[in-house]
Each structure stands twice: as C-alpha cells, then as structure tokens.
Design a protein around this motif. Sequence first.
Motif, short mmCIF file in Angstrom:
data_model
loop_
_atom_site.label_atom_id
_atom_site.label_comp_id
_atom_site.label_asym_id
_atom_site.label_seq_id
_atom_site.Cartn_x
_atom_site.Cartn_y
_atom_site.Cartn_z
N GLN A 314 0.82 -1.21 0.00
CA GLN A 314 0.00 0.00 0.00
C GLN A 314 0.85 1.26 0.00
N SER A 315 1.89 1.27 0.82
CA SER A 315 2.75 2.45 0.87
C SER A 315 3.48 2.65 -0.44
N ALA A 316 3.89 1.56 -1.09
CA ALA A 316 4.55 1.67 -2.38
C ALA A 316 3.59 2.20 -3.44
N MET A 317 2.36 1.68 -3.44
CA MET A 317 1.36 2.15 -4.40
C MET A 317 1.04 3.63 -4.18
N ALA A 318 1.05 4.05 -2.92
CA ALA A 318 0.75 5.45 -2.63
C ALA A 318 1.79 6.39 -3.22
N LEU A 319 3.01 5.89 -3.42
CA LEU A 319 4.09 6.73 -3.96
C LEU A 319 4.14 6.74 -5.49
N THR A 320 3.45 5.81 -6.14
CA THR A 320 3.58 5.67 -7.60
C THR A 320 3.13 6.89 -8.41
N PRO A 321 2.15 7.71 -7.95
CA PRO A 321 1.82 8.90 -8.75
C PRO A 321 3.01 9.82 -9.00
N LEU A 322 4.05 9.72 -8.16
CA LEU A 322 5.26 10.53 -8.37
C LEU A 322 5.88 10.27 -9.73
N ILE A 323 5.75 9.04 -10.24
CA ILE A 323 6.41 8.65 -11.48
C ILE A 323 5.87 9.41 -12.67
N VAL A 324 4.54 9.64 -12.70
CA VAL A 324 3.89 10.20 -13.89
C VAL A 324 4.46 11.56 -14.28
N PRO A 325 4.45 12.57 -13.40
CA PRO A 325 5.02 13.86 -13.82
C PRO A 325 6.51 13.80 -14.09
N ILE A 326 7.24 12.95 -13.38
CA ILE A 326 8.69 12.86 -13.63
C ILE A 326 8.95 12.42 -15.06
N VAL A 327 8.33 11.31 -15.47
CA VAL A 327 8.60 10.74 -16.80
C VAL A 327 8.06 11.65 -17.90
N PRO A 375 1.34 17.20 -2.49
CA PRO A 375 2.79 17.44 -2.39
C PRO A 375 3.61 16.46 -3.22
N LEU A 376 3.11 15.23 -3.36
CA LEU A 376 3.81 14.24 -4.16
C LEU A 376 3.86 14.67 -5.63
N LEU A 377 2.74 15.16 -6.14
CA LEU A 377 2.69 15.61 -7.54
C LEU A 377 3.55 16.86 -7.75
N ALA A 378 3.57 17.74 -6.76
CA ALA A 378 4.42 18.94 -6.88
C ALA A 378 5.89 18.54 -6.95
N MET A 379 6.31 17.62 -6.09
CA MET A 379 7.71 17.17 -6.13
C MET A 379 8.01 16.45 -7.44
N GLY A 380 7.07 15.64 -7.93
CA GLY A 380 7.28 14.94 -9.19
C GLY A 380 7.43 15.89 -10.36
N ALA A 381 6.60 16.95 -10.40
CA ALA A 381 6.70 17.94 -11.47
C ALA A 381 8.04 18.67 -11.40
N GLY A 382 8.47 19.01 -10.19
CA GLY A 382 9.76 19.68 -10.04
C GLY A 382 10.91 18.81 -10.46
N LEU A 383 10.89 17.54 -10.05
CA LEU A 383 11.96 16.61 -10.45
C LEU A 383 11.96 16.40 -11.96
N GLY A 384 10.77 16.34 -12.57
CA GLY A 384 10.71 16.19 -14.02
C GLY A 384 11.35 17.35 -14.75
N LEU A 385 11.21 18.55 -14.21
CA LEU A 385 11.79 19.74 -14.84
C LEU A 385 13.31 19.77 -14.74
N VAL A 386 13.87 19.29 -13.63
CA VAL A 386 15.30 19.51 -13.38
C VAL A 386 16.19 18.31 -13.72
N THR A 387 15.64 17.09 -13.71
CA THR A 387 16.50 15.91 -13.81
C THR A 387 17.18 15.79 -15.17
N ALA A 388 16.40 15.72 -16.24
CA ALA A 388 16.98 15.51 -17.57
C ALA A 388 17.87 16.68 -18.01
N PRO A 389 17.46 17.95 -17.83
CA PRO A 389 18.34 19.05 -18.25
C PRO A 389 19.69 19.04 -17.53
N ALA A 390 19.71 18.67 -16.24
CA ALA A 390 20.99 18.63 -15.52
C ALA A 390 21.91 17.58 -16.12
#
Length: 538
Positions: A314-327, A375-390
């Motif tokens: 359950q805890s792992a599934m709760a974190l999976t929405p983070l993946i969508v904005p990152i990718v 907050p999970l989606l906000a962090m995912g969107a931020g990570l999506g913006l910064v990861t690949a360009p760096a």
Amino acid sequence: MPVFDDIDNASYPMQAARKLTGGQRWTLVVSCLSVALVIGSMAALYTSLPDIAEQTGATQSQLTWVVDGYTLVLAGLVLPAGAVGDRYGRRLVLILGLLVFSAASVIPLLVADPWWLISARAIAGLGAAFVMPSTLSLLTAGFPEHQRGRAVGIWAGVAASGAVVGVLCSGALLEVWTWKSIFVGLTVAGLALMTAALTLPKTAQETHPPLDYIGSLCIAAAVGVIVIAVTEAPLRGWTDGWVLGLFAAGVVGSAAFVVVELRREYPLLDLRLFADRGFGSGALSLVLQFLVMFGAFFLLVQYLQLVVGYGPLQSAMALTPLIVPIVVISLIAPMLAERYGLRVVTAPGMLLIAVGLYLVSRLGVDATYPDFLWPLLAMGAGLGLVTAPATTAIVAATPVEKHGVAAAVNDASREIGAAIGVAIAGSVLAAGYTNRIQPVLPAVPPPAREAFADSLAAALPISEQSSPSAAHLADIAKEAFAHGNSQAALALSAITAINAVILAIWAPGRPPTTPRRRPSTETSTESQTDTSTESSTA
C-alpha cells in the motif's frame, strides 16, 4: 559552404529526431532497465528492514549498513568505473557489472547472517558502480546529437523513478513471500539484463589514454569516508569525534584529488569542467535532486507505514503517482532547457520541489491521501523539470571520449546526494521525535520505556502487546513522529529553496540563437564516420 534551412526543409531535424532504429530502441530499453535496477535496488530494502531485523537478529546499526553499504561502494567507485568503460568499452563494463551485481544478490539467499548481508550489498554496489555510468554513456555514444537529448531525457526520467519502482516491486513481493524474495528478484533481473546486454553494439574509442590510478584511489577514499561520515552522523551525532574525523579525512582526500588531477596529463576528471556553468550547476542540481528524493522517501515510507498504517505494498502504491510527472515532463524538459536556458527550468523546478516538501511538513497524524497526493505531484513535477536538463548539461560539456566519466559524475552526484539526504532527514526526524517523546517517558511502563525512547517503529509493537492504556501512549508516539517528520521535511524544503536561488544565479540562461543548418553531404558522411568509429555491431 553550409546551406541554411529553407521553409521546405525546416522540419528536417524534428523528423530525423523522431526516427530511431531498432538497435537504438533496444539500447535505450536495456540502458533504462539497467539503471532502474541499480537505483531501485537502493530503495528496495526500505520496506523489508523490519522483517530482516526479526529473522536475522540485525541491530539498528547493522540495518543502516545493509542499505548504506551499497551506496558507499557505488558512490566511491563510480568515477573510476566510468573511466574503465571509456578505456575498455562500455558494453563490456555493463555486462561485467550486471554479472557482479547478480552474483552478489545470490549471497543473502545462502547465508542470512547480518554481516554477510552487508558484505553482499557492498559487492552489489561494486557491480552497480560499473553499470550506472555505462548505461548513460552507451546512449550518448549510440545516438547522434539531434536525438541525444530525447534519449537522455527518457533515461533521466527512468533513473529518477527507479526508487519508486524499487519500493513498489519489493512491496509486492513482501505481500506474498519473505524478504529473501527481493534478492531473488534482483538476481533474476540482473541476469536477464546481462543476457540482453550481450546483444548491444560494442563501443570503442580511437584513443586509449592510461587510467589514472592515483586519482581513482584518492576520489574513492574521499567519497567513501564522506559517505561513512554522513551515515554514522545520525547514529553518533554530528559533533561526535569519530564523525568529525571522517569528515576531515574526506576533505583531505578531496584536496589530494584536486592536486593530483590538476597535475596529470590524462586526469580521471578534468576539474576545469566545473568552470563551465552548465556542467557545474548541473552537478549541483543532481546532488540536490537525490538529496531531496531519498530524504523524502526515507520520511514518507515510514510515515505511511507507521502513522497511516499502510502495509508495504500500500505504501509503495501510494508513492507511484510521483512517477507520472517525472517521466512525462522529463521528455520535454531538455527541449525547454535548450531553447530557454538551463536556469529557466532549474530554478522553477527546485521551487516546486521545495513547495512539495513544505506541504509534506504540514501532514499530521490525521492526514488523508489527497493531503499526501498534492505534495507528491508537486515534487514529481519539479523533479521532471530539473533531472533531464541537468544530465544533458553535464554530457554536453564533456568530450565524447570522456562520456563515461561524465556519466560517472552524474551518478556520483546522485549517490552522494542520496546519502546526505537520508542522513539529514534521519537526524532531524530523530531529534524531533526525541524532543516530543522525552517528556512523556515517565508515564510509560519501565519495560517499554526504552522502546518508546528509541523510535516509533520500536514503540508500536510494544504498545500492541501492553494494556489498553498503552494505546494512548502509542498515539503520543505517533504525534512525536509526525512532529519529527514535519521538521525534517521543512529542513529539506529550506535547503531546496536556498539552492533554487543559487542555481537561478549560477545556471546558464538562454543560449545565443544560431541559424539552423541543413546537413550537407560532407557533414552526413563525417557523422556516419564518427558513429561507426564509436560503435559497431556486436
């Protein structure tokens, strides 16, 4: 003379960028799955630590090293491993790394002693050190420049999501089998990817500069002792003499590395690259990304299991929405950075992460999942913006023949950030919990007092076995944990916001515009020659 694009040919680069050969697609798949495996392996054991402690008798210190032994070796050896890949071939190094990783993952299936488990994880970290830089450098070698940003964006999105995938897969396995099933999964996945890697194109360089053994030894020692220091600091205290001595040794080792590298004809890492604003700010951005991500994971997995009451799956599934904005965002972020500048995507991305962490700090014991999701989606969107360009900025500033080392800088930044993030989050969480639980300890029955003083994870089983009045004490312990969790998330948010300002100043802005050119016959021939030199069919 080069010919400028006319209207009919304006779409040529975009059309070319969309066409991937079958070999390129296969290289992308194997590289992405391999990096997801080694990063996912870092977080896969988070959900299984209570079971490992129960079945092996591991102490809290030993449990820490079950996780951090892997990170220690990986962070210390990833730069030399990248240089070995540049020297002897990235595909070969990838295959050997996956073989070592798989063999190490078999050891816990045969011997369940805590020290054997720690040793197995350290050996797996050695294999991972050879895998990580090879995956990225295979892509930069196998893709022409106009396709490279897209490939790196996909790789970076997968790498940033690897920790979530690791927690999800381990949580699913623990629902059915014991903690040993995680190592079965790691072994099978490693062997399958090693078999797949045998079919990848070989990569070889025209020049074979000698390996920098002295530089490799200095950086391995420096990074190693720094990782040990940040791992031991939450347990011993940041002002402990042993911890301060390790930090001092790390500083000395780093200084020795700088002196050696500046004097070498063929250095392991050309330190002058950090003068490039894209390279330097990209490396700092990656340190911060993994500092925040693994620090947040350390907090959120425990919060969901101990406070909310979720099981491992359950805890792992709760974190999976983070993946969508990152990718999704990672696919377009390199194009945005190329057009508008690294600064324009990095600063807003970091601020989004800071906002997400601030919202995490507002979570209490009665929070609902929507409170957790935003907050999970906000962090995912931020990570999506910064990861690949760096990652793209680091690769773009490095010569092609040194892309293995560039990939290793990228990976070392991630691992050092992860170790620091967990150390900071763990220290602040422990301090906040202790501050709140100490005043109520006199009311706790003496047999349970030590468990309540230690952690919420230790307190909950004791409270369930005690009298009904102990339920009230368990609620107090949860409140204390939520307070420590809030303080830790707030600290991570402040660190991220401060560095967002630094990167807004340091990261390069919009690059100068240059007219697009139609590839001439000579350019195409030259590009094909370069590609055939870099890679040939296995």
